[in-house]
Write a protein that holds these residues in place. Structure first.
Motif, mmCIF file in Angstrom:
data_model
loop_
_atom_site.group_PDB
_atom_site.id
_atom_site.type_symbol
_atom_site.label_atom_id
_atom_site.label_comp_id
_atom_site.label_asym_id
_atom_site.label_seq_id
_atom_site.Cartn_x
_atom_site.Cartn_y
_atom_site.Cartn_z
ATOM 1 N N ASP A 32 0.823 -1.214 0.000
ATOM 2 C CA ASP A 32 0.000 0.000 0.000
ATOM 3 C C ASP A 32 0.854 1.260 0.000
ATOM 4 O OD1 ASP A 32 -2.242 -1.580 0.030
ATOM 5 O OD2 ASP A 32 -2.594 -1.388 2.184
ATOM 6 N N LEU A 33 1.984 1.188 0.675
ATOM 7 C CA LEU A 33 2.888 2.336 0.690
ATOM 8 C C LEU A 33 3.526 2.548 -0.677
ATOM 9 C CD1 LEU A 33 4.704 1.939 4.141
ATOM 10 C CD2 LEU A 33 3.060 3.720 3.494
ATOM 11 N N LYS A 38 -6.441 3.037 -5.009
ATOM 12 C CA LYS A 38 -7.361 4.126 -5.322
ATOM 13 C C LYS A 38 -8.756 3.825 -4.777
ATOM 14 C CE LYS A 38 -5.041 5.208 -9.708
ATOM 15 N NZ LYS A 38 -5.214 5.286 -11.183
ATOM 16 N N PRO A 39 -9.439 4.802 -4.202
ATOM 17 C CA PRO A 39 -10.825 4.602 -3.763
ATOM 18 C C PRO A 39 -11.693 4.178 -4.949
ATOM 19 C CG PRO A 39 -9.936 6.625 -2.849
ATOM 20 C CD PRO A 39 -8.937 6.154 -3.873
ATOM 21 N N GLY A 40 -12.679 3.344 -4.692
ATOM 22 C CA GLY A 40 -13.566 2.914 -5.760
ATOM 23 C C GLY A 40 -13.111 1.669 -6.484
ATOM 24 N N SER A 41 -12.093 0.995 -5.957
ATOM 25 C CA SER A 41 -11.595 -0.233 -6.572
ATOM 26 C C SER A 41 -12.481 -1.419 -6.191
ATOM 27 C CB SER A 41 -10.161 -0.494 -6.116
ATOM 28 O OG SER A 41 -10.136 -0.659 -4.701
ATOM 29 N N VAL A 42 -12.106 -2.586 -6.690
ATOM 30 C CA VAL A 42 -12.786 -3.833 -6.306
ATOM 31 C C VAL A 42 -11.775 -4.668 -5.536
ATOM 32 C CG1 VAL A 42 -13.945 -5.925 -7.095
ATOM 33 C CG2 VAL A 42 -14.279 -3.767 -8.330
ATOM 34 N N VAL A 43 -12.054 -4.913 -4.266
ATOM 35 C CA VAL A 43 -11.137 -5.655 -3.409
ATOM 36 C C VAL A 43 -11.576 -7.107 -3.312
ATOM 37 C CG1 VAL A 43 -10.219 -5.907 -1.079
ATOM 38 C CG2 VAL A 43 -10.507 -3.631 -2.059
ATOM 39 N N PHE A 44 -10.662 -8.014 -3.620
ATOM 40 C CA PHE A 44 -10.902 -9.445 -3.481
ATOM 41 C C PHE A 44 -10.207 -9.903 -2.202
ATOM 42 C CE2 PHE A 44 -11.767 -8.633 -7.830
ATOM 43 C CZ PHE A 44 -12.496 -9.690 -8.361
ATOM 44 N N VAL A 45 -10.938 -10.555 -1.323
ATOM 45 C CA VAL A 45 -10.382 -10.957 -0.043
ATOM 46 C C VAL A 45 -10.833 -12.373 0.294
ATOM 47 C CG1 VAL A 45 -12.322 -10.039 1.309
ATOM 48 C CG2 VAL A 45 -10.054 -10.202 2.364
ATOM 49 N N GLY A 46 -10.023 -13.073 1.081
ATOM 50 C CA GLY A 46 -10.395 -14.421 1.486
ATOM 51 C C GLY A 46 -9.208 -15.371 1.490
ATOM 52 N N SER A 47 -9.486 -16.637 1.272
ATOM 53 C CA SER A 47 -8.472 -17.674 1.414
ATOM 54 C C SER A 47 -7.700 -17.917 0.119
ATOM 55 C CB SER A 47 -9.126 -18.964 1.918
ATOM 56 O OG SER A 47 -10.172 -19.376 1.065
ATOM 57 N N SER A 48 -7.075 -19.099 -0.012
ATOM 58 C CA SER A 48 -6.141 -19.354 -1.103
ATOM 59 C C SER A 48 -6.760 -19.253 -2.499
ATOM 60 C CB SER A 48 -5.493 -20.736 -0.934
ATOM 61 O OG SER A 48 -6.475 -21.745 -0.844
ATOM 62 N N SER A 49 -8.053 -19.527 -2.623
ATOM 63 C CA SER A 49 -8.681 -19.404 -3.938
ATOM 64 C C SER A 49 -8.647 -17.956 -4.429
ATOM 65 C CB SER A 49 -10.131 -19.910 -3.898
ATOM 66 O OG SER A 49 -10.164 -21.311 -3.697
ATOM 67 N N TYR A 80 -9.371 -8.403 10.008
ATOM 68 C CA TYR A 80 -8.430 -7.545 9.282
ATOM 69 C C TYR A 80 -9.083 -6.590 8.293
ATOM 70 C CZ TYR A 80 -4.744 -10.355 11.336
ATOM 71 O OH TYR A 80 -3.905 -10.971 12.231
ATOM 72 N N ALA A 81 -10.399 -6.527 8.308
ATOM 73 C CA ALA A 81 -11.095 -5.633 7.370
ATOM 74 C C ALA A 81 -10.651 -4.188 7.516
ATOM 75 C CB ALA A 81 -12.603 -5.741 7.570
ATOM 76 N N ASP A 82 -10.331 -3.773 8.736
ATOM 77 C CA ASP A 82 -9.924 -2.375 8.927
ATOM 78 C C ASP A 82 -8.511 -2.104 8.438
ATOM 79 O OD1 ASP A 82 -8.632 -3.810 10.886
ATOM 80 O OD2 ASP A 82 -9.191 -2.493 12.543
ATOM 81 N N LYS A 83 -7.807 -3.144 7.979
ATOM 82 C CA LYS A 83 -6.464 -2.969 7.429
ATOM 83 C C LYS A 83 -6.432 -3.189 5.923
ATOM 84 C CE LYS A 83 -4.002 -4.351 11.658
ATOM 85 N NZ LYS A 83 -3.363 -3.035 11.866
ATOM 86 N N ILE A 84 -7.221 -4.147 5.444
ATOM 87 C CA ILE A 84 -7.105 -4.541 4.035
ATOM 88 C C ILE A 84 -8.388 -4.364 3.225
ATOM 89 C CG2 ILE A 84 -5.209 -6.139 4.475
ATOM 90 C CD1 ILE A 84 -7.242 -8.448 4.369
ATOM 91 N N ILE A 85 -9.383 -3.716 3.801
ATOM 92 C CA ILE A 85 -10.600 -3.415 3.043
ATOM 93 C C ILE A 85 -11.052 -1.970 3.257
ATOM 94 C CG2 ILE A 85 -13.016 -3.990 2.613
ATOM 95 C CD1 ILE A 85 -12.444 -6.824 3.574
ATOM 96 N N LEU A 86 -11.398 -1.630 4.470
ATOM 97 C CA LEU A 86 -11.999 -0.331 4.766
ATOM 98 C C LEU A 86 -11.154 0.873 4.348
ATOM 99 C CD1 LEU A 86 -13.626 -1.077 8.249
ATOM 100 C CD2 LEU A 86 -14.677 -1.146 5.982
ATOM 101 N N PRO A 87 -9.823 0.844 4.547
ATOM 102 C CA PRO A 87 -9.036 2.022 4.159
ATOM 103 C C PRO A 87 -9.077 2.306 2.656
ATOM 104 C CG PRO A 87 -7.788 0.618 5.663
ATOM 105 C CD PRO A 87 -8.989 -0.165 5.229
ATOM 106 N N TYR A 88 -9.398 1.289 1.850
ATOM 107 C CA TYR A 88 -9.393 1.452 0.401
ATOM 108 C C TYR A 88 -10.686 2.068 -0.136
ATOM 109 C CZ TYR A 88 -5.773 -2.164 1.061
ATOM 110 O OH TYR A 88 -4.698 -2.896 1.485
ATOM 111 N N GLU A 89 -11.704 2.104 0.696
ATOM 112 C CA GLU A 89 -13.013 2.623 0.277
ATOM 113 C C GLU A 89 -13.457 2.003 -1.054
ATOM 114 O OE1 GLU A 89 -13.033 6.871 0.316
ATOM 115 O OE2 GLU A 89 -12.139 7.012 2.304
#
Length: 212
Positions: A32-33, A38-49, A80-89
């Motif tokens: 991220d650094l 960018k805000p408005g992206s599509v975040v994919f989150v979850g396990s190995s798939s 971990y949503a507040d680290k890898i989802i929410l900040p990205y909006e």
């Protein structure tokens, strides 16, 4: 503050099963650094798939962000949503989790509760963000758990149906052959992780939900 420092400060409150992801979280923070999301992206989150999914190849025109970490459970994505989802909006969150939960003997009801927490955590801060939950897949390796898989999917599908900005992506039937069993060509040799053909099935079902 890195995740390691953050975890150290609150280590008594973080279960080891969740704290074990600190290295992955630090890698995401470093990414991220280097390249802010960018805000408005599509975040994919979850396990190995999710982690093993080549999103750039699959969705070349989509501003997609991969935040999958293999072996994770739905509760980990909640934490971990507040680290890898929410900040990205993000405008959309695509989540695949539940597979490892069932393997760990979580009941469908427990997984539903974790999904409800996930949905609430996202929508409390980002009410307009769409959540797409990919059904727990039927796989060759874990075919013996198919009853639990389908019970879990049923509960989460019902939850999505009554929740605004929440959609269930059913990939069960499309991954089955004429014999009613998972199609072998969709899986790698381990019978669990997917080939490009497996992801192609998912993409066909997901694409209509990604369109605004």
């Amino acid at each position: 503050m890195t995740f390691a420092e953050d975890a150290e400060a609150t280590k008594d409150a973080v279960p080891e099963s969740i704290a074990r992801w600190k290295k992955e979280m630090d890698k995401f923070a470093a990414a991220d650094l280097e390249k802010p999301v960018k805000p408005g992206s599509v975040v994919f989150v979850g396990s190995s798939s999710i982690r093993m999914w080549d999103l750039k190849k699959t969705f070349p025109k989509l501003d997609a962000v991969n935040r999958g970490f293999g072996g994770s459970r739905l509760e980990d994505s909640v934490y971990y949503a507040d680290k890898i989802i929410l900040p990205y909006e993000p405008r959309t969150v695509v989540v695949y989790a539940g597979d490892n939960d069932i393997k760990a003997k979580y009941t469908p009801e427990q997984i539903l509760e974790d999904f409800q927490e996930f949905e609430a955590k996202i929508h409390d801060e980002l009410p307009e963000t769409k959540i797409l939950y990919i059904a727990v897949k039927p796989s060759l390796k874990r075919w013996g758990m198919i009853e639990e898989v389908r019970a879990t999917n049923k509960l989460i599908a019902e939850e999505c149906a009554k929740t605004e900005n929440c959609e269930f992506i059913d990939i069960d039937a499309p991954m089955l052959g004429e014999d009613g069993k998972p199609r072998k060509e969709l899986f790698k040799k381990d019978g669990l992780h997917m080939t490009d053909a497996g992801y192609a099935v998912w993409v066909k079902e997901i694409l209509p939900h990604l369109k605004d």
